[in-house]
Design a protein around this motif. Structure first.
Motif, short mmCIF file in Angstrom:
data_model
loop_
_atom_site.label_atom_id
_atom_site.label_comp_id
_atom_site.label_asym_id
_atom_site.label_seq_id
_atom_site.Cartn_x
_atom_site.Cartn_y
_atom_site.Cartn_z
N ALA B 119 47.25 40.22 139.56
CA ALA B 119 47.62 39.04 138.77
C ALA B 119 48.68 39.39 137.72
O ALA B 119 49.63 38.64 137.49
CB ALA B 119 46.37 38.46 138.08
N ARG B 120 48.51 40.56 137.10
CA ARG B 120 49.47 40.97 136.06
C ARG B 120 50.82 41.34 136.68
O ARG B 120 51.88 41.06 136.09
CB ARG B 120 48.87 42.12 135.25
N ALA B 139 46.52 46.99 154.29
CA ALA B 139 45.55 46.12 153.62
C ALA B 139 46.08 45.69 152.25
O ALA B 139 45.96 44.52 151.86
CB ALA B 139 44.21 46.84 153.46
N HIS B 140 46.67 46.63 151.54
CA HIS B 140 47.21 46.31 150.22
C HIS B 140 48.43 45.40 150.34
O HIS B 140 48.58 44.45 149.56
CB HIS B 140 47.57 47.62 149.48
N ALA B 141 49.28 45.67 151.32
CA ALA B 141 50.45 44.81 151.54
C ALA B 141 50.02 43.37 151.78
O ALA B 141 50.57 42.43 151.20
CB ALA B 141 51.27 45.33 152.73
N GLU B 142 49.01 43.20 152.61
CA GLU B 142 48.58 41.84 152.94
C GLU B 142 47.91 41.15 151.75
O GLU B 142 48.11 39.96 151.51
CB GLU B 142 47.66 41.87 154.17
N ALA B 143 47.12 41.92 150.99
CA ALA B 143 46.48 41.33 149.80
C ALA B 143 47.53 40.91 148.78
O ALA B 143 47.43 39.82 148.19
CB ALA B 143 45.51 42.34 149.18
N LEU B 144 48.54 41.75 148.55
CA LEU B 144 49.59 41.40 147.60
C LEU B 144 50.39 40.19 148.08
O LEU B 144 50.72 39.30 147.29
CB LEU B 144 50.55 42.58 147.41
N ASN B 145 50.70 40.16 149.36
CA ASN B 145 51.44 39.02 149.91
C ASN B 145 50.65 37.72 149.75
O ASN B 145 51.19 36.70 149.32
CB ASN B 145 51.74 39.28 151.38
N VAL B 154 57.91 36.39 144.80
CA VAL B 154 58.29 37.45 145.74
C VAL B 154 58.25 38.79 144.99
O VAL B 154 58.93 38.97 143.97
CB VAL B 154 59.68 37.21 146.34
N LEU B 155 57.44 39.71 145.49
CA LEU B 155 57.26 41.02 144.86
C LEU B 155 58.16 42.05 145.52
O LEU B 155 58.21 42.14 146.75
CB LEU B 155 55.79 41.46 144.99
N LEU B 186 56.55 40.26 155.75
CA LEU B 186 55.70 39.38 154.93
C LEU B 186 56.56 38.58 153.96
O LEU B 186 57.40 39.14 153.26
CB LEU B 186 54.65 40.21 154.17
N PRO B 187 56.39 37.26 153.90
CA PRO B 187 57.33 36.41 153.17
C PRO B 187 57.34 36.62 151.66
O PRO B 187 58.36 36.36 151.02
CB PRO B 187 56.86 34.99 153.51
N HIS B 188 56.23 37.07 151.08
CA HIS B 188 56.19 37.22 149.62
C HIS B 188 56.37 38.67 149.16
O HIS B 188 56.15 38.98 147.99
CB HIS B 188 54.92 36.59 149.04
N LEU B 189 56.77 39.52 150.11
CA LEU B 189 57.12 40.89 149.75
C LEU B 189 58.58 41.13 150.13
O LEU B 189 59.04 40.66 151.17
CB LEU B 189 56.22 41.90 150.46
N ASN B 190 59.27 41.86 149.27
CA ASN B 190 60.69 42.15 149.48
C ASN B 190 60.87 43.66 149.52
O ASN B 190 60.80 44.32 148.49
CB ASN B 190 61.49 41.52 148.32
N LEU B 191 61.04 44.21 150.71
CA LEU B 191 61.14 45.66 150.87
C LEU B 191 62.45 46.17 150.25
O LEU B 191 63.53 45.65 150.55
CB LEU B 191 61.07 46.03 152.36
#
Lengths: 392, 392
Positions: B119-120, B139-145, B154-155, B186-191
């Motif tokens: 959240a932070r 697992a972490h990638a999917e949870a963050l997305n 977008v992270l 993943l749409p909300h992650l930006n590699l």
């Protein structure tokens, strides 16, 4: 891993209110806390405080517990409510923090040397006239007297006698008595008694060994106290002892008050020294843990958690102990990380799982945290400020 | 001992203003500070920052220095002013503290796992869209997305590849590449690239040994970075290295930025590992000391100072080094005290005298202090908040 369903209902604002305001925010659970977090079990803490209080009443001795362990006004308040005369502090900053919270009966057990600390001791004594501190030399006695004379303050003084260890304190015997007479003669110092703390005896393994060592260390101090009393000096207070020797030193003739500290929390290190009736020192219950999160889980035999050198003191050999997973052990893995060894563990750990560990050494671990979360089971019932932490 | 003449002119209010306000209070000297105090020499600090900046420019590599060393906005600001892209942080709390001070270009080099940290991280990215962090599992990638999708954020993500040590990070090779592809999809992650930090190599004694070990660790990471680039993934950033390997890893093909940290302060531990041209690693100047006071002087061979376990990190073998007295050495003597051994010292110490010590391990020592006093010679010219310290 925490599913996104949990995420969408996670209330960061509420957690931040809890951190900022402490009191009055209820309904949060341990699972919602930021980690690493210092967590105290209120029932175990209060049971430890009550038990030491009962022991002292039965032994006919006073308590002025050492607040260097917790540095936390809310805990000092509970110790005093349970009958303590006040609390000891290791630094002027701890004493100022407790005084700001309304507490009195403060004994600062370290020499306050130098302009800054003398000025703060004088100001604190003006605010809380029963404040006491210690000296171990004529030069310090005269400097304090001169400084206090500037503002017409009278400082309450215990002679710091060194039972062993050569850290601070004057040797027992004639030199201590001469220092007592000097303090008694100085108009801005008020002699109240003797402080004698044997840190060396506190952690001796095996209760019988510890009893022998502490008694060897303390008898010359007590003899000095007695001699000063016979010489007509105003000797009301003979302060000493530790959580390791509370049921040893309290039996020595002449002791008037115990400055026990760690009993409120206990720690892995103290548990290992052995008690009067067994190999584990379990007179008091471990009440303080660090809550962590598994942040990497790439191997079957290890898990990485977010609690390392910044979250646990590293000064003793004892390591934090994993709660609730038989056979799992901890090792340090850098400032922000710890390794959980799972090869002999009863079960595996999952990424994102919360893990609690009993701390290895309470005083310097508490010093690493701004606050402690107060829990009853899984519920957070309060947040306390560790107001006396740090170097200030 | 400080004479009473000094006491009567001591201005406690002015010292307290300095502590509370920091900026704008001038004219105080080191002798007036409360001890133990963390003191940074501004000239040495700025010289270290300039020197690393010059080195990076000549080597054609970018700097994103690690702020876990100092946790101090005023130092991060100077690093960025000298040309750094931003700074690295070890925790979300450090990143939040630097963002509050107006800084950006933040790379959080630890996995942010669990509801609170996710959240932070999302909130921080909303405030500072160039914030980056790392992941080492699907697992972490999917949870963050999933979490980021709740707020349409977008992270920015680096793949954390483990060069050695099994602390965090995925193994180099095909698994890392698969994780890169997942993040890219993943749409909300930006590699953005790869993070590879070998803590194990940073402190290897002897520059040639260190070069061999760091190169062994980093080549597979760099090969993974190259393979992902060839596979069409958006690989802009290859981040790694330490103060121990800045002039080793910067020479490896593919590295784009250095996350050097300790060079700003140096410490006794880093000095002992040896440099490219000698047994003492002296490429940078020790700029950070702890100022203490002699609080007990009862014996000719020792002095007790007010800086112990609470004032210096205890995690490494290296000990604090006494400044200015040839042959005097330090040992720990409890939470609030240290012992100065004088039997081989060039001169004696007096009660009340101030003593400075070079710190043993900078990062966890800085973590023990709320502020650092900035000095030029004996003058205090500023006070900086160690805003990112602690466990929050």
């Amino acid at each position: 891993m925490s599913p996104s369903a949990s995420y969408s209902t996670y209330n960061l604002d509420r957690v931040e209110q809890l951190i900022a305001r402490g009191h009055g925010i209820t309904g949060l659970t341990k699972a919602e806390l930021p980690t690493p977090a210092l967590v105290v079990d209120i029932d175990k803490l209060e049971s430890n405080i009550a038990q030491m209080s009962d022991y002292a009443k039965q032994a006919g001795i006073s308590l002025r517990p050492h607040a260097k362990t917790h540095k936390t006004p809310e805990i000092a308040r509970r110790q005093i409510a349970a009958g303590a005369l006040g609390v000891c502090c290791a630094t002027i900053h701890e004493a100022e923090a407790l005084a700001r919270a309304g507490l009195s009966g403060l004994l600062i057990t370290s020499e306050q040397v130098g302009l800054n600390k003398m000025a703060r001791l004088i100001r604190l004594t003006e605010q809380r006239p029963d404040t006491m501190s210690v000296i171990d030399s004529a030069a310090h006695a005269e400097a304090l007297n001169d400084a206090a004379s500037v503002g017409k303050t009278v400082l309450n003084i215990l002679i710091d006698i060194d039972p062993y260890g050569r850290r601070t304190g004057i040797a027992p015997g004639i030199k201590a008595e001469e220092l007592g007479k000097l303090v008694d003669s100085l108009p801005h110092l008020n002699l109240r008694g003797v402080h004698g703390y044997s840190g060396a005896a506190s952690h001796v393994h095996g209760w019988a060994n510890r009893k022998n060592e502490s008694t060897d260390h303390m008898l010359p101090v007590l003899a000095s106290f007695e001699a000063m009393k016979k010489a007509g000096l105003p000797m009301e207070i003979m302060s000493g002892a530790s959580t390791g020797t509370y049921n040893i030193d309290s039996q020595l003739a002449g002791m008037t008050e115990l400055q026990v500290g760690s009993y409120v929390f206990m720690d892995a290190d103290y548990r290992s020294i052995g008690g009067q009736s067994g190999a584990v020192y379990d007179d008091f219950r471990p009440s303080l843990t660090v809550l962590s999160t598994v942040v990497s889980k790439r191997y079957s035999d290890i898990a990485t958690i977010d609690a390392g050198i910044k979250s646990f003191a590293t000064d003793h050999d004892a390591l934090p102990e994993v709660v609730g997973i038989e056979g799992a052990t901890y090792s340090f893995n850098g400032d922000e990380h710890g390794r959980i060894h799972l090869d002999k563990a009863a079960r595996d750990l999952q990424l994102g799982e919360k893990l609690e560990l009993i701390i290895s050494h309470c005083d310097p671990t508490v010093n690493l945290y701004e606050r402690m979360y107060v829990c009853r089971g899984e519920q957070i019932v309060d947040v306390w400020s560790v107001a006396g932490r740090g170097n200030i």
